[in-house]
Design an enzyme around this catalytic site. Sequence first.
Site, short mmCIF file in Angstrom:
data_model
loop_
_atom_site.label_atom_id
_atom_site.label_comp_id
_atom_site.label_asym_id
_atom_site.label_seq_id
_atom_site.Cartn_x
_atom_site.Cartn_y
_atom_site.Cartn_z
CB CYS A 150 73.67 130.67 -56.81
SG CYS A 150 72.99 129.04 -57.12
CG HIS A 242 68.54 131.36 -56.51
ND1 HIS A 242 67.95 130.96 -57.68
CD2 HIS A 242 69.62 130.56 -56.35
CE1 HIS A 242 68.64 129.96 -58.22
NE2 HIS A 242 69.67 129.70 -57.43
N1 LIG Z 1 73.97 127.14 -64.11
C1 LIG Z 1 74.09 127.94 -63.06
O1 LIG Z 1 73.37 128.92 -62.91
C2 LIG Z 1 75.07 127.66 -62.01
C3 LIG Z 1 76.05 126.70 -62.16
N2 LIG Z 1 77.00 126.54 -61.20
C4 LIG Z 1 78.11 125.58 -61.31
O2 LIG Z 1 79.01 126.02 -62.34
C5 LIG Z 1 79.54 124.90 -63.02
C6 LIG Z 1 79.17 124.98 -64.48
O3 LIG Z 1 77.75 124.95 -64.63
P1 LIG Z 1 77.05 125.22 -66.02
O4 LIG Z 1 77.74 126.34 -66.71
O5 LIG Z 1 75.61 125.30 -65.76
O6 LIG Z 1 77.39 123.84 -66.81
P2 LIG Z 1 77.30 123.54 -68.35
O7 LIG Z 1 77.05 122.09 -68.49
O8 LIG Z 1 76.43 124.51 -69.05
O9 LIG Z 1 78.81 123.84 -68.87
C7 LIG Z 1 79.88 123.03 -68.50
C8 LIG Z 1 81.17 123.51 -69.14
O10 LIG Z 1 82.22 122.61 -68.80
C9 LIG Z 1 82.73 121.99 -69.98
N3 LIG Z 1 83.00 120.59 -69.73
C10 LIG Z 1 82.12 119.60 -69.47
N4 LIG Z 1 82.76 118.42 -69.30
C11 LIG Z 1 84.07 118.68 -69.45
C12 LIG Z 1 85.24 117.87 -69.41
N5 LIG Z 1 85.18 116.56 -69.15
N6 LIG Z 1 86.43 118.45 -69.60
C13 LIG Z 1 86.51 119.78 -69.88
N7 LIG Z 1 85.44 120.60 -69.94
C14 LIG Z 1 84.24 120.06 -69.73
C15 LIG Z 1 81.65 122.16 -71.05
O11 LIG Z 1 82.21 122.11 -72.34
P3 LIG Z 1 81.36 121.62 -73.65
O12 LIG Z 1 80.52 122.79 -74.07
O13 LIG Z 1 82.42 121.29 -74.64
O14 LIG Z 1 80.56 120.44 -73.21
C16 LIG Z 1 81.13 123.55 -70.68
O15 LIG Z 1 82.03 124.53 -71.14
C17 LIG Z 1 78.98 123.68 -62.31
O16 LIG Z 1 79.91 123.26 -61.34
C18 LIG Z 1 77.70 124.18 -61.69
O17 LIG Z 1 77.32 123.40 -60.59
C19 LIG Z 1 76.94 127.34 -60.11
C20 LIG Z 1 76.00 128.29 -59.92
C21 LIG Z 1 74.99 128.51 -60.86
N1 LIG Z 2 72.49 124.29 -57.17
C1 LIG Z 2 72.30 125.65 -57.64
C2 LIG Z 2 73.26 125.99 -58.72
C3 LIG Z 2 74.62 125.37 -58.54
O1 LIG Z 2 75.12 124.80 -59.47
O2 LIG Z 2 75.18 125.49 -57.35
P1 LIG Z 2 76.71 125.10 -57.01
O3 LIG Z 2 77.56 126.25 -57.45
O4 LIG Z 2 76.75 124.90 -55.54
O5 LIG Z 2 77.06 123.83 -57.73
C4 LIG Z 2 70.86 125.78 -58.12
O6 LIG Z 2 70.33 124.77 -58.46
O7 LIG Z 2 70.29 126.85 -58.21
#
Ligand SMILES: NC(=O)C1=CN([C@@H]2O[C@H](COP(=O)(O)OP(=O)(O)OC[C@H]3O[C@@H](n4cnc5c(N)ncnc54)[C@H](OP(=O)(O)O)[C@@H]3O)[C@@H](O)[C@H]2O)C=CC1
Ligand SMILES: N[C@@H](CC(=O)OP(=O)(O)O)C(=O)O
Length: 344
Positions: A150, A242
Amino acid sequence: MAVRVGVLGATGAVGQRFIQLLDDHPTFELAAVTASESSVGRSYRDAAKWRVDTPIPDDVAEMEVVATEPDAVPDDLDLVFSSLPSSVAADVEPDFAEAGYVLSSNSSNLRMAEDVPLTIPEVNAEHLELIEVQRDERGWDGALVKNPNCSTITMTPTLAALDEFGLERVHVSTLQAVSGAGYSGVTSMEIIDNAIPHIGGEEEKMETESRKLLGEFDGSGVELHGADVSASCNRIPTIDGHLENVFAELADDPSVEDVAAAMEAYPGLDLPSAPEQLIHVFDDPLRPQPRLDRMTGEGMAVCAGGIQETAGGVKYNCLAHNTIRGAAGAAVLNGELLVEDGWV
Ligand SMILES: NC(=O)C1=CN([C@@H]2O[C@H](COP(=O)(O)OP(=O)(O)OC[C@H]3O[C@@H](n4cnc5c(N)ncnc54)[C@H](OP(=O)(O)O)[C@@H]3O)[C@@H](O)[C@H]2O)C=CC1
Ligand SMILES: N[C@@H](CC(=O)OP(=O)(O)O)C(=O)O
C-alpha cells in the site's frame, strides 16, 4: 458476460473491502468466499466480523464460507482474488494457479519473484506479459498476478510521472494509517497520542517493489529501474490513508509548474475501477490530508501537494487510501486489466 470471481480470505479486513467493492460491479459476479477452517461451513454474515462502513450485501451475507483450497471452490471461477496472510498465501496460491485459476493477489509473497507480474495498471500494464514466462517456467494453466504494498502504490504513480525528468534517487518518509496493520494489528494503547517509527519489512518493500513497477519488461523479465530508493516508515493514529513525504532527485531541472503538470497529465485508464484522473495535485500547501482527501476518485486516486524545488530535484507530499487503492481496489483493478487484456 459476467466474470465469476471468488475471494480467498474474504472475512478479513481486506477481504471485506473486496466484498464492498465487488457489490454491483459491472462485470464481476461473486461466486465463492473462503476463509480459515474456523469459518468454513458458516454463513458469511456469521463468520465475518463486518467492520466496513456500508452494510454486508444481502446476497453475500447468506453465502456459505468454503475452505481455501482449489477443490472447495467452483471450478468455473474465471478469476480469484486473494487477501490471505502472506504465509498462508505462499502455500495456497500456487495450488490454485496450478489447478488453472487466474489469481489477482494482494498478499506480499512472491511480489519480487522474477516471473510474477507486479502491476499498477496505469503504470506498467505491459508487465502482465510475464504471465507467459510464468506459465513456461512453472507449468501452470492458471496465473498469479500481484499488486504492490500500500505504501508503494501511494508514491509510485507520482514517481512514474516524474520519470520524464530523469528519476535518479528517491527518499521517502511515510505516515501510515493504523488500518494497514489490520483490525487488531496495533492496539489503541500503542498508537493513541503516539507515533511508531518502524513498520516491519515495509521499508524494503517500498525500496524494491517501486523499482520493479518502474522497470522495463524486455520480453523475458523485468529490469529494475535504476533509481536508488530509500524509505523510512512510520505509523500514526489515522484510520485510513497513507501520507508520504517524497524527495526526488532528477537529472533535469523542472519547475514546480512542470512537475505539477506532469503529475496532473499522467494518463488514467478506462477500466471500471480506475479513477478518471489518477493524480490530483493541490496548490493549497495544507493538502492532501488523510481525512479530507483519501476518498478522492472513490478511494482509487493518488493526491499530491506541497511541490517545491529542492537541491537536485523536487520534494512533495502524496496520499492514497491504503485499503482501497492500496489493497482491495488495487487487486480489483488488476482483475479488470486481466479481463481487458484477455488473460481471463
Ligand atoms: N489490512 C490492510 O489494510 C492491508 C493488508 N494487506 C495484506 O492483505 C492480507 C490480508 O490482510 P488482512 O485482511 O488485514 O488480514 P485479516 O487477518 O483481517 O484476514 C485474513 C483472512 O485470511 C483468512 N485466513 C487466515 N488464516 C487462514 C488459513 N490458515 N487458511 C485460510 N484462510 C485463512 C482469515 O479467515 P478467518 O476469518 O476465518 O480467520 C481472513 O479471511 C495480508 O497479506 C496483509 O498483509 C495489504 C495491504 C493493506
Ligand atoms: N504493511 C502495510 C500493510 C500491508 O499489509 O502491506 P503488504 O501488502 O505489503 O503486506 C501497512 O502496515 O500499512
